[in-house]
Design a protein around this motif. Sequence first.
Motif, mmCIF file in Angstrom:
data_model
loop_
_atom_site.group_PDB
_atom_site.id
_atom_site.type_symbol
_atom_site.label_atom_id
_atom_site.label_comp_id
_atom_site.label_asym_id
_atom_site.label_seq_id
_atom_site.Cartn_x
_atom_site.Cartn_y
_atom_site.Cartn_z
ATOM 1 N N GLY A 1 24.998 33.901 47.348
ATOM 2 C CA GLY A 1 25.360 33.641 45.960
ATOM 3 C C GLY A 1 25.394 34.916 45.135
ATOM 4 O O GLY A 1 26.286 35.128 44.310
ATOM 5 N N ARG A 2 24.444 35.771 45.359
ATOM 6 C CA ARG A 2 24.404 37.035 44.611
ATOM 7 C C ARG A 2 25.603 37.911 44.941
ATOM 8 O O ARG A 2 26.178 38.538 44.070
ATOM 9 N N ALA A 3 25.976 37.965 46.219
ATOM 10 C CA ALA A 3 27.119 38.778 46.619
ATOM 11 C C ALA A 3 28.398 38.236 45.990
ATOM 12 O O ALA A 3 29.251 38.994 45.532
ATOM 13 N N THR A 4 28.537 36.925 45.938
ATOM 14 C CA THR A 4 29.717 36.308 45.332
ATOM 15 C C THR A 4 29.795 36.637 43.844
ATOM 16 O O THR A 4 30.855 36.987 43.322
ATOM 17 N N VAL A 5 28.676 36.537 43.149
ATOM 18 C CA VAL A 5 28.644 36.866 41.720
ATOM 19 C C VAL A 5 28.959 38.344 41.516
ATOM 20 O O VAL A 5 29.706 38.715 40.601
ATOM 21 N N LEU A 6 28.426 39.206 42.366
ATOM 22 C CA LEU A 6 28.682 40.637 42.249
ATOM 23 C C LEU A 6 30.164 40.945 42.462
ATOM 24 O O LEU A 6 30.759 41.724 41.712
ATOM 25 N N ILE A 7 30.775 40.338 43.456
ATOM 26 C CA ILE A 7 32.203 40.546 43.710
ATOM 27 C C ILE A 7 33.030 40.049 42.532
ATOM 28 O O ILE A 7 33.965 40.718 42.083
ATOM 29 N N ALA A 8 32.692 38.886 41.999
ATOM 30 C CA ALA A 8 33.415 38.353 40.837
ATOM 31 C C ALA A 8 33.273 39.279 39.634
ATOM 32 O O ALA A 8 34.233 39.513 38.895
ATOM 33 N N LEU A 9 32.101 39.836 39.452
ATOM 34 C CA LEU A 9 31.866 40.764 38.346
ATOM 35 C C LEU A 9 32.699 42.037 38.510
ATOM 36 O O LEU A 9 33.308 42.518 37.561
ATOM 37 N N VAL A 10 32.743 42.570 39.721
ATOM 38 C CA VAL A 10 33.534 43.781 39.977
ATOM 39 C C VAL A 10 35.019 43.509 39.740
ATOM 40 O O VAL A 10 35.723 44.318 39.126
ATOM 41 N N VAL A 11 35.515 42.365 40.178
ATOM 42 C CA VAL A 11 36.924 42.009 39.964
ATOM 43 C C VAL A 11 37.204 41.860 38.469
ATOM 44 O O VAL A 11 38.217 42.342 37.960
ATOM 45 N N ALA A 12 36.302 41.206 37.748
ATOM 46 C CA ALA A 12 36.492 41.029 36.304
ATOM 47 C C ALA A 12 36.504 42.371 35.585
ATOM 48 O O ALA A 12 37.331 42.605 34.694
ATOM 49 N N LEU A 13 35.612 43.267 35.957
ATOM 50 C CA LEU A 13 35.592 44.596 35.338
ATOM 51 C C LEU A 13 36.860 45.378 35.662
ATOM 52 O O LEU A 13 37.407 46.077 34.811
ATOM 53 N N ALA A 14 37.322 45.279 36.908
ATOM 54 C CA ALA A 14 38.555 45.981 37.284
ATOM 55 C C ALA A 14 39.738 45.463 36.467
ATOM 56 O O ALA A 14 40.557 46.248 35.987
ATOM 57 N N LEU A 15 39.823 44.162 36.283
ATOM 58 C CA LEU A 15 40.904 43.598 35.481
ATOM 59 C C LEU A 15 40.757 43.988 34.011
ATOM 60 O O LEU A 15 41.752 44.222 33.323
ATOM 61 N N ALA A 16 39.534 44.067 33.528
ATOM 62 C CA ALA A 16 39.308 44.421 32.127
ATOM 63 C C ALA A 16 39.670 45.879 31.856
ATOM 64 O O ALA A 16 40.149 46.208 30.774
#
Length: 181
Positions: A61-76
């Motif tokens: 779960g933590r890895a999934t949240v971390l990946i989602a956060l990195v993708v969101a930051l990259a898009l931002a």
Amino acid sequence: MAERRTPSGQGPARRAGGRPTPPRTRNTGPIRVPAARRTSSGSGGAAAKRTEAPRPRALTGRATVLIALVVALALAYTYPVRVYLKQEADIAEMERAQAVQRGEIAETAKTLEKWNDPEYLRIQARERIFYVRPGETPLLVVDDKDRAARTAAEQTPAAAPDRWYDTLWSSVQAANAEPQD
């Protein structure tokens, strides 16, 4: 002798002599029998079936949240970075244009320095408007078409206006001509 326990219920129970009691083990899972003791056919019963432990998931779960956060930051950060790079390109283009303009300004300054020189002015007056000094006799060859064509091509661009004296002479001729009815 009675066993003493700690107030929280944790820790090993102690005997009166101060030695810890051996830990108790509970059998909660299937018993695994070593391979040497297993028998496929045998006297006592069926062989024990080996169970497999569940495999860990590829992503926690933590890895999934971390990946989602990195993708969101990259898009931002994509749009601001694109704007920044465009502004850098615009700045570089403006600096190049400014350098070209500085070169033109330097050329114009050199030309202006030439025009401030009295000798250069005399040369230009002789070539452009056929200026002569007092005491000199002006001589203009009218029939030399080759020389006139070369001189005109060297001094003026392809679509050059008429010389002032040609315009003056053509206006005098037009005034002397008889009116046509």
